[in-house]
Motif scaffolding. Structure first.
Motif, PDB file in Angstrom:
ATOM      1  N   MET A 198       0.841  -1.195   0.000  1.00  0.00           N
ATOM      2  CA  MET A 198       0.000   0.000   0.000  1.00  0.00           C
ATOM      3  C   MET A 198       0.879   1.250   0.000  1.00  0.00           C
ATOM      4  N   LEU A 199       0.644   2.123  -0.967  1.00  0.00           N
ATOM      5  CA  LEU A 199       1.363   3.385  -1.053  1.00  0.00           C
ATOM      6  C   LEU A 199       0.373   4.519  -0.843  1.00  0.00           C
ATOM      7  N   VAL A 200       0.521   5.232   0.263  1.00  0.00           N
ATOM      8  CA  VAL A 200      -0.350   6.369   0.559  1.00  0.00           C
ATOM      9  C   VAL A 200       0.422   7.644   0.246  1.00  0.00           C
ATOM     10  N   MET A 201      -0.198   8.508  -0.536  1.00  0.00           N
ATOM     11  CA  MET A 201       0.455   9.742  -0.952  1.00  0.00           C
ATOM     12  C   MET A 201      -0.587  10.835  -1.129  1.00  0.00           C
ATOM     13  N   ASP A 202      -0.132  12.042  -1.474  1.00  0.00           N
ATOM     14  CA  ASP A 202      -1.087  13.115  -1.712  1.00  0.00           C
ATOM     15  C   ASP A 202      -1.889  12.823  -2.974  1.00  0.00           C
ATOM     16  N   ILE A 203      -3.041  13.459  -3.085  1.00  0.00           N
ATOM     17  CA  ILE A 203      -3.987  13.128  -4.152  1.00  0.00           C
ATOM     18  C   ILE A 203      -3.417  13.389  -5.539  1.00  0.00           C
ATOM     19  N   ARG A 204      -2.788  14.527  -5.737  1.00  0.00           N
ATOM     20  CA  ARG A 204      -2.297  14.867  -7.073  1.00  0.00           C
ATOM     21  C   ARG A 204      -1.176  13.924  -7.515  1.00  0.00           C
ATOM     22  N   SER A 205      -0.355  13.504  -6.597  1.00  0.00           N
ATOM     23  CA  SER A 205       0.698  12.541  -6.935  1.00  0.00           C
ATOM     24  C   SER A 205       0.091  11.200  -7.329  1.00  0.00           C
ATOM     25  N   ALA A 206      -0.966  10.789  -6.649  1.00  0.00           N
ATOM     26  CA  ALA A 206      -1.650   9.538  -6.999  1.00  0.00           C
ATOM     27  C   ALA A 206      -2.249   9.635  -8.396  1.00  0.00           C
ATOM     28  N   GLU A 207      -2.871  10.769  -8.700  1.00  0.00           N
ATOM     29  CA  GLU A 207      -3.448  10.956 -10.031  1.00  0.00           C
ATOM     30  C   GLU A 207      -2.371  10.905 -11.110  1.00  0.00           C
ATOM     31  N   MET A 208      -1.227  11.511 -10.834  1.00  0.00           N
ATOM     32  CA  MET A 208      -0.139  11.522 -11.813  1.00  0.00           C
ATOM     33  C   MET A 208       0.492  10.147 -11.971  1.00  0.00           C
ATOM     34  N   THR A 209       0.512   9.354 -10.902  1.00  0.00           N
ATOM     35  CA  THR A 209       1.174   8.046 -10.928  1.00  0.00           C
ATOM     36  C   THR A 209       0.621   7.151 -12.028  1.00  0.00           C
ATOM     37  N   LYS A 210      -0.694   7.122 -12.179  1.00  0.00           N
ATOM     38  CA  LYS A 210      -1.308   6.271 -13.194  1.00  0.00           C
ATOM     39  C   LYS A 210      -0.839   6.656 -14.590  1.00  0.00           C
ATOM     40  N   TYR A 211      -0.898   7.941 -14.914  1.00  0.00           N
ATOM     41  CA  TYR A 211      -0.489   8.389 -16.239  1.00  0.00           C
ATOM     42  C   TYR A 211       1.000   8.161 -16.464  1.00  0.00           C
ATOM     43  N   ALA A 212       1.801   8.439 -15.439  1.00  0.00           N
ATOM     44  CA  ALA A 212       3.242   8.268 -15.571  1.00  0.00           C
ATOM     45  C   ALA A 212       3.602   6.805 -15.822  1.00  0.00           C
ATOM     46  N   ALA A 213       2.924   5.882 -15.131  1.00  0.00           N
ATOM     47  CA  ALA A 213       3.199   4.452 -15.302  1.00  0.00           C
ATOM     48  C   ALA A 213       2.882   4.000 -16.720  1.00  0.00           C
ATOM     49  N   ASN A 214       1.706   4.359 -17.216  1.00  0.00           N
ATOM     50  CA  ASN A 214       1.330   3.931 -18.553  1.00  0.00           C
ATOM     51  C   ASN A 214       2.183   4.587 -19.630  1.00  0.00           C
ATOM     52  N   ALA A 215       2.547   5.847 -19.414  1.00  0.00           N
ATOM     53  CA  ALA A 215       3.400   6.535 -20.379  1.00  0.00           C
ATOM     54  C   ALA A 215       4.784   5.891 -20.437  1.00  0.00           C
ATOM     55  N   MET A 216       5.310   5.479 -19.276  1.00  0.00           N
ATOM     56  CA  MET A 216       6.601   4.800 -19.244  1.00  0.00           C
ATOM     57  C   MET A 216       6.546   3.478 -20.000  1.00  0.00           C
ATOM     58  N   LEU A 217       5.497   2.692 -19.768  1.00  0.00           N
ATOM     59  CA  LEU A 217       5.381   1.401 -20.440  1.00  0.00           C
ATOM     60  C   LEU A 217       5.201   1.572 -21.946  1.00  0.00           C
ATOM     61  N   ALA A 218       4.406   2.556 -22.353  1.00  0.00           N
ATOM     62  CA  ALA A 218       4.232   2.843 -23.779  1.00  0.00           C
ATOM     63  C   ALA A 218       5.555   3.248 -24.410  1.00  0.00           C
ATOM     64  N   THR A 219       6.366   3.984 -23.662  1.00  0.00           N
ATOM     65  CA  THR A 219       7.669   4.415 -24.167  1.00  0.00           C
ATOM     66  C   THR A 219       8.609   3.230 -24.339  1.00  0.00           C
ATOM     67  N   ARG A 220       8.607   2.299 -23.389  1.00  0.00           N
ATOM     68  CA  ARG A 220       9.447   1.095 -23.505  1.00  0.00           C
ATOM     69  C   ARG A 220       9.071   0.276 -24.736  1.00  0.00           C
ATOM     70  N   ILE A 221       7.760   0.084 -24.934  1.00  0.00           N
ATOM     71  CA  ILE A 221       7.304  -0.673 -26.101  1.00  0.00           C
ATOM     72  C   ILE A 221       7.760   0.011 -27.382  1.00  0.00           C
ATOM     73  N   THR A 222       7.561   1.307 -27.450  1.00  0.00           N
ATOM     74  CA  THR A 222       7.897   2.054 -28.662  1.00  0.00           C
ATOM     75  C   THR A 222       9.402   2.053 -28.910  1.00  0.00           C
TER      76      THR A 222
END
Length: 450
Positions: A198-222
């Protein structure tokens, strides 16, 4: 714990079912009456391994219910998950109209303290908008009821969503309220038996985490797709290169399989949304713009290869050619065709004048929504090969990994295979008499190739 999940699509249905599986009382809500009636009767609107059995079991035991009555579901629940769609707008930004509509409905219905959880993939700052929408409705009612808004992004892989939810790599909770954090920890405690992820963090960081994770994976594939294209021109084997770089513990092997581009409901949408978010902050996210452009080009790689090999010139260079396609969904173990490479590839083949006969273990019904009667559909994977000039592999279903190559050779006009997922060994394919065109492995092209 009493939970309602508003939105019974992919994320909402999986989340609600898994929460019920861990002993909670869950109500899944949706505005689609037909979908809800189907779910009550055991009809699952999506294909996800293991989901149907779990829905039926928890429904029979009374822990999982389905309704269109949002007001009643909210009144009965302590935690209200918002799991509705956030489709991309014309400019690539996430459309929040459904999220905010649900928030307003919760504000109209709630009579006691609620934890309102953004489960949908939403841009940074959405929790503030949800909070404002709920408060506006409470103010309009002239009541003061305490509530909290939490960001809890999902990290589910289609085809493995049940395992991902029940045995998560991590659970991200975005909240500034200690009491709310403890309630969310309790809700997820059943999935944390082996270790606390469990990772508890501020709300905006949590919102950014999802996009950052998917963007990183998309970048690796590309990145790996680009390396594959270069390997093809330089006479290198991209799979050997993958072994060479993946063995570096700083890099690893995941999401480094070259192919015909990423698709699905998350990567394309989330990359676009993050680029748009950056634009709104006057930041030029050059890297992600290049990822998006390169991925669109990659989806055309296979059809370009087919045209170069089989094209006969003219406006319809593939006229008279029959192409057999294996795989339509954007990945195995799902029927999802959102942004699937097959859409780009098949549409291009049709434009070039070819006829297309297709097989997919799960996505034929979904494919008919996209192609109608413009292609042929087959329940048996060998049927499309009869009289075809080539076999094209787009999705790496297990059914395609060890086929009957002798049978394939008797069905095709020529033993010609274009493999967008590198399922076979090039040397072995040549030994058994096939002309084989994988991604980044043959090394047949030269640096002068256009």
């Amino acid at each position: 714990m009493k939970v309602c999940v508003i939105g019974s699509g992919y994320v909402g249905l999986v989340a609600g079912t898994c929460f019920a599986e861990s002993g909670n009382d869950v109500i899944c809500v949706d505005v689609d009456h037909q979908k809800i009636e189907g779910l009550k009767g055991g009809v699952i609107p999506i294909y996800e391994p293991g989901l149907k059995e779990m829905v039926l079991r928890n429904g029979e035991e009374g822990r999982l219910k389905f309704t269109t009555d949002l007001d009643a579901a909210v009144k009965e629940s302590l935690v209200c998950f918002i799991a509705v769609g956030t489709p991309p707008g014309a400019d690539g930004s996430a459309d929040l109209q459904y999220v905010l509509s649900v928030a307003r409905n919760i504000g109209r219905a709630m009579e006691s303290f609620k934890i309102i959880v953004d489960k949908s993939t939403v841009p940074v700052g959405t929790a503030d908008k949800v909070r404002a929408a709920v408060k506006e409705e409470l103010d309009a009612r002239g009541v003061h009821i305490e509530f909290d808004v939490v960001s809890n992004p999902e990290f589910l892989k289609e085809g493995a969503a049940i395992d991902d939810f029940m045995k998560p790599d991590r659970v991200v909770i975005g909240t500034d309220n200690v009491r709310t954090a403890e309630i969310m920890k309790e809700l997820y405690s059943a999935f944390m038996r082996k270790s606390n992820r469990m990772l508890v963090m501020d709300i905006r960081s949590a919102e950014m985490t999802k996009y950052a994770a998917n963007a990183m994976l998309a970048t690796r594939i590309t990145f790996m797709n680009q390396i594959a294209n270069l390997c093809e021109r330089m006479g290198a084997d991209v799979m050997a290169v993958r072994e060479g770089i993946g063995s570096d513990s700083r890099i690893g092997y995941d999401f480094l399989f070259p192919g015909v581009g990423y698709g699905g409901s998350c990567f394309p949408k989330d990359v676009k949304a993050l680029v748009r978010t950056a634009d709104e902050c006057s930041y030029d996210f050059v890297l992600l713009k290049a990822v998006e452009e390169a991925n669109e080009r990659q989806k055309r790689i296979l059809s370009d290869k087919i045209e170069r090999r089989l094209g006969q010139g003219g406006d319809k260079p593939l006229a008279g050619m029959s192409i057999a396609v294996w795989g339509l969904s954007f990945k195995p173990r799902t029927d999802d065709m959102r942004e699937a490479p097959s859409l780009t590839i098949i549409n291009r083949l049709l434009e070039l004048g070819a006829t297309v006969q297709a097989h997919d273990p799960e996505a034929l019904t979904e494919a008919k929504k996209h192609f109608g009667d413009r292609i042929g559909y087959h329940m048996n994977q060998y049927e499309p090969l009869k009289g075809a000039n080539a076999l094209v592999i787009i999705t790496e279903w297990n059914e395609y990994r060890n086929p009957d190559f002798d049978r394939i050779k008797t069905l095709l006009v020529n033993p010609l295979v274009f493999d967008g997922r590198n399922l076979y060994q090039p040397g072995r394919m040549r030994e058994i008499g096939y002309e084989y065109h994988p991604i980044g492995r043959n090394g047949a092209a030269s640096c002068e190739m256009e």
